[in-house]
Design a protein around this motif. Structure first.
Motif, PDB file in Angstrom:
ATOM      1  N   VAL A   1     -43.983  -7.529 -53.767  1.00 51.46           N
ATOM      2  CA  VAL A   1     -43.525  -8.040 -52.548  1.00 51.46           C
ATOM      3  C   VAL A   1     -44.001  -9.555 -52.489  1.00 51.46           C
ATOM      4  CG1 VAL A   1     -43.576  -7.800 -50.051  1.00 51.46           C
ATOM      5  CG2 VAL A   1     -43.153  -5.851 -51.487  1.00 51.46           C
ATOM      6  N   LEU A   2     -45.459  -9.633 -52.723  1.00 53.47           N
ATOM      7  CA  LEU A   2     -46.223 -10.960 -52.529  1.00 53.47           C
ATOM      8  C   LEU A   2     -45.293 -12.023 -53.565  1.00 53.47           C
ATOM      9  CD1 LEU A   2     -48.372 -12.906 -51.677  1.00 53.47           C
ATOM     10  CD2 LEU A   2     -49.868 -11.855 -53.264  1.00 53.47           C
TER      11      LEU A   2
ATOM     12  N   SER B   1     -47.687  -2.055 -56.780  1.00 53.13           N
ATOM     13  CA  SER B   1     -47.314  -2.004 -55.286  1.00 53.13           C
ATOM     14  C   SER B   1     -48.160  -3.121 -54.400  1.00 53.13           C
ATOM     15  CB  SER B   1     -47.861  -0.653 -54.802  1.00 53.13           C
ATOM     16  OG  SER B   1     -47.834  -0.406 -53.208  1.00 53.13           O
ATOM     17  N   GLY B   2     -47.363  -3.797 -53.658  1.00 54.57           N
ATOM     18  CA  GLY B   2     -47.747  -5.146 -52.992  1.00 54.57           C
ATOM     19  C   GLY B   2     -47.470  -6.280 -53.607  1.00 54.57           C
ATOM     20  N   LEU B   3     -48.024  -6.272 -54.956  1.00 56.91           N
ATOM     21  CA  LEU B   3     -47.928  -7.537 -55.844  1.00 56.91           C
ATOM     22  C   LEU B   3     -46.468  -7.994 -55.899  1.00 56.91           C
ATOM     23  CD1 LEU B   3     -49.561  -9.830 -57.547  1.00 56.91           C
ATOM     24  CD2 LEU B   3     -49.370  -7.849 -59.299  1.00 56.91           C
TER      25      LEU B   3
END
Length: 484
Positions: free
Chosen positions: A276-277, A272-274
């Motif tokens: 998107v980055l 999660s988050g990684l």
């Protein structure tokens, strides 16, 4: 007796490291025959790689403890679908590079050193693909970098030396980050074995920090935007066979290692988050690399920046890993298709540069019209980079878009499609001079193999357009999640 039964009793994997190492040794001991030792090694390695892929496809993955010593004392090899496909791609492209180098370098003194370093690099790449613990992966990765840096500097002159040193410094920083991650994992779990770590790693601070350090370090080596500053000078300044090896093969090594770690060691960690980055960085790479390729005045510069763009697609891996359990297979097939097409483009560019005496795009029209086999190879391989039908690139991008849409990740499907349009624009720039009115001129005389080797790879790009099913079937025999 069936072929699979015969191969079952043969340990093929170690020979894929031993053969190139032996070839490098023989090339160094008998420099006058270095190119012939190199060519023989390339042929034998391709045969062994093909047999290994057939063995894995027939029998499934195998974990080998060399010398009968199990971890943590022994060296473990992981022979599965992912490793065998990467070894096979390296062998196919490597044979074409070796054939091309026969004509490009001939029997020169620089050629002698090329064969030693090139075969050493090949052995290191195969060892990395087959290594089964995170420390041996580090050792083989460093061998890959050292051989690559030496090959970049082989061109001679100030620009290649500066590019090689920049590559070395960035790689050393990445290596430090990776090694710190290895230390954290060993301190937390007392093992370095991939399968052992995968069975033990759970969500906690130590593996999270190790995953971040190791991934960031490998991103620098992969030249993902904005950590790509070393790639265009290194790939653009190197001799043509070296440029082809770096762009088609070496950048895939770090990507492979990231994929192997997240499939085997870190599947329990949240993305999660990684995701998107990494997806945003991938999109930035596709956009920035494509725009820079559109602006480049020199042929090899355009091709080098296109590598920056194409690397971006590889790191759609992270959004796919989170949202689609089989999505990584589409990314791996893209890596294989790109490797073949990009090697063909760089070899064709080297032929045109050598024939014309320069690589200024605006002045290459006459030579491109005079050397139709090379221009044809450039066009077919360029179509593979764009993702046009009947090429491996089309199947690869189709799989990427299909995976994105099945997972509801429509924004990454748009990135793939938009990147294809940018690729079409810069490939048209590469081919444009050939269609300008004017006389044809073959330029300087060159060995025939410098035209036939890129053409053979370009035709292989078309062959990959019909190889999606066998490749995905082989990838289905991949170990993941601590051996699951």
């Amino acid at each position: 007796m069936p072929l699979a039964a015969v191969m079952a009793d043969v340990l093929l994997a170690p020979w894929l490291v031993i053969l190139p190492l032996a070839g490098a040794l023989l090339a160094g001991l008998w420099p006058a025959a270095a190119r012939w030792w190199g060519l023989l090694t390339a042929l034998l390695t391709l045969v062994m790689a093909l047999l290994l892929a057939l063995q894995v496809h027939a029998q499934g993955p195998v974990i080998l403890d060399l010398g009968g010593w199990a971890p943590p004392l022994g060296i473990t090899l992981v022979v599965d679908g992912l490793a065998s496909l990467m070894v096979l791609m390296t062998a196919g492209v490597g044979l074409a590079i070796s054939l091309y180098a026969l004509g490009y370098l001939g029997g020169t003194d620089r050629g002698r050193w090329f064969w030693v370093l090139w075969l050493w690099l090949w052995a290191a790449m195969n060892a990395l693909y087959l290594s089964g613990d995170v420390f041996n992966l580090y050792v083989t990765l460093e061998l890959v970098v050292l051989a690559s840096v030496a090959l970049v500097a082989l061109a001679g002159g100030a620009a290649p030396l500066v590019a090689a040193m920049r590559y070395l410094l960035v790689s050393l920083l990445g290596s430090m980050a990776y090694l710190m991650g290895v230390a954290l994992l060993y301190g937390a779990y007392g093992t370095l074995d991939l399968q052992g770590l995968g069975a033990q790693v759970v969500l906690s601070s130590a593996p999270m920090l190790a995953a971040v350090l190791m991934t960031v370090g490998l991103l620098a080596k992969s030249a993902l935007f904005p950590l790509h500053v070393w790639l265009p000078p290194a790939h653009g300044s190197a001799p043509a066979p070296v440029s082809a090896a770096l762009s088609a093969l070496v950048v895939k090594v770090s990507f492979y290692l990231i994929l192997r770690l997240w499939l085997t060691v870190f599947p329990a960690l949240p993305l999660s988050g990684l995701d998107v980055l990494m997806g945003a960085l991938a999109a930035g790479a596709v956009l920035w690399g494509g725009l820079m390729a559109l602006r480049g005045p020199r042929l090899k510069q355009v091709v080098a920046y296109s590598t920056v763009a194409q690397v971006g697609y590889l790191f759609l891996l992270f959004p796919f890993l989170r949202a689609h359990p089989e999505g990584w297979k589409a990314v791996v097939f893209f890596a294989v298709a790109h490797g073949v097409a990009k090697a063909a483009v760089f070899l064709a560019a080297g032929t045109l540069q050598r024939a014309a005496g320069h690589d200024r795009l605006a002045e290459l029209g006459a030579v491109m019209r005079g050397r139709l086999k090379t221009s044809f190879a450039l066009g077919i391989a360029g179509a593979g980079l764009v993702g046009l039908p009947f090429t491996g690139g089309f199947i690869a991008k189709w799989l990427l878009v299909q995976t994105a849409l099945e997972a509801g990740l429509w924004i990454w499907a748009l990135v793939v499609l938009g990147g294809g349009l940018l690729a079409g624009a810069y490939v048209f720039r590469l081919l444009g001079p050939a269609f300008e009115p004017g006389p044809a001129d073959r330029g300087r005389p060159l060995p025939a193999v410098m035209e036939w080797a890129p053409l053979a790879l370009a035709l292989l790009t078309i062959g990959l357009g019909f190889a999606g099913s066998p490749a995905l079937s082989l990838l289905a025999r991949t170990l993941a999640g601590g051996g699951g």
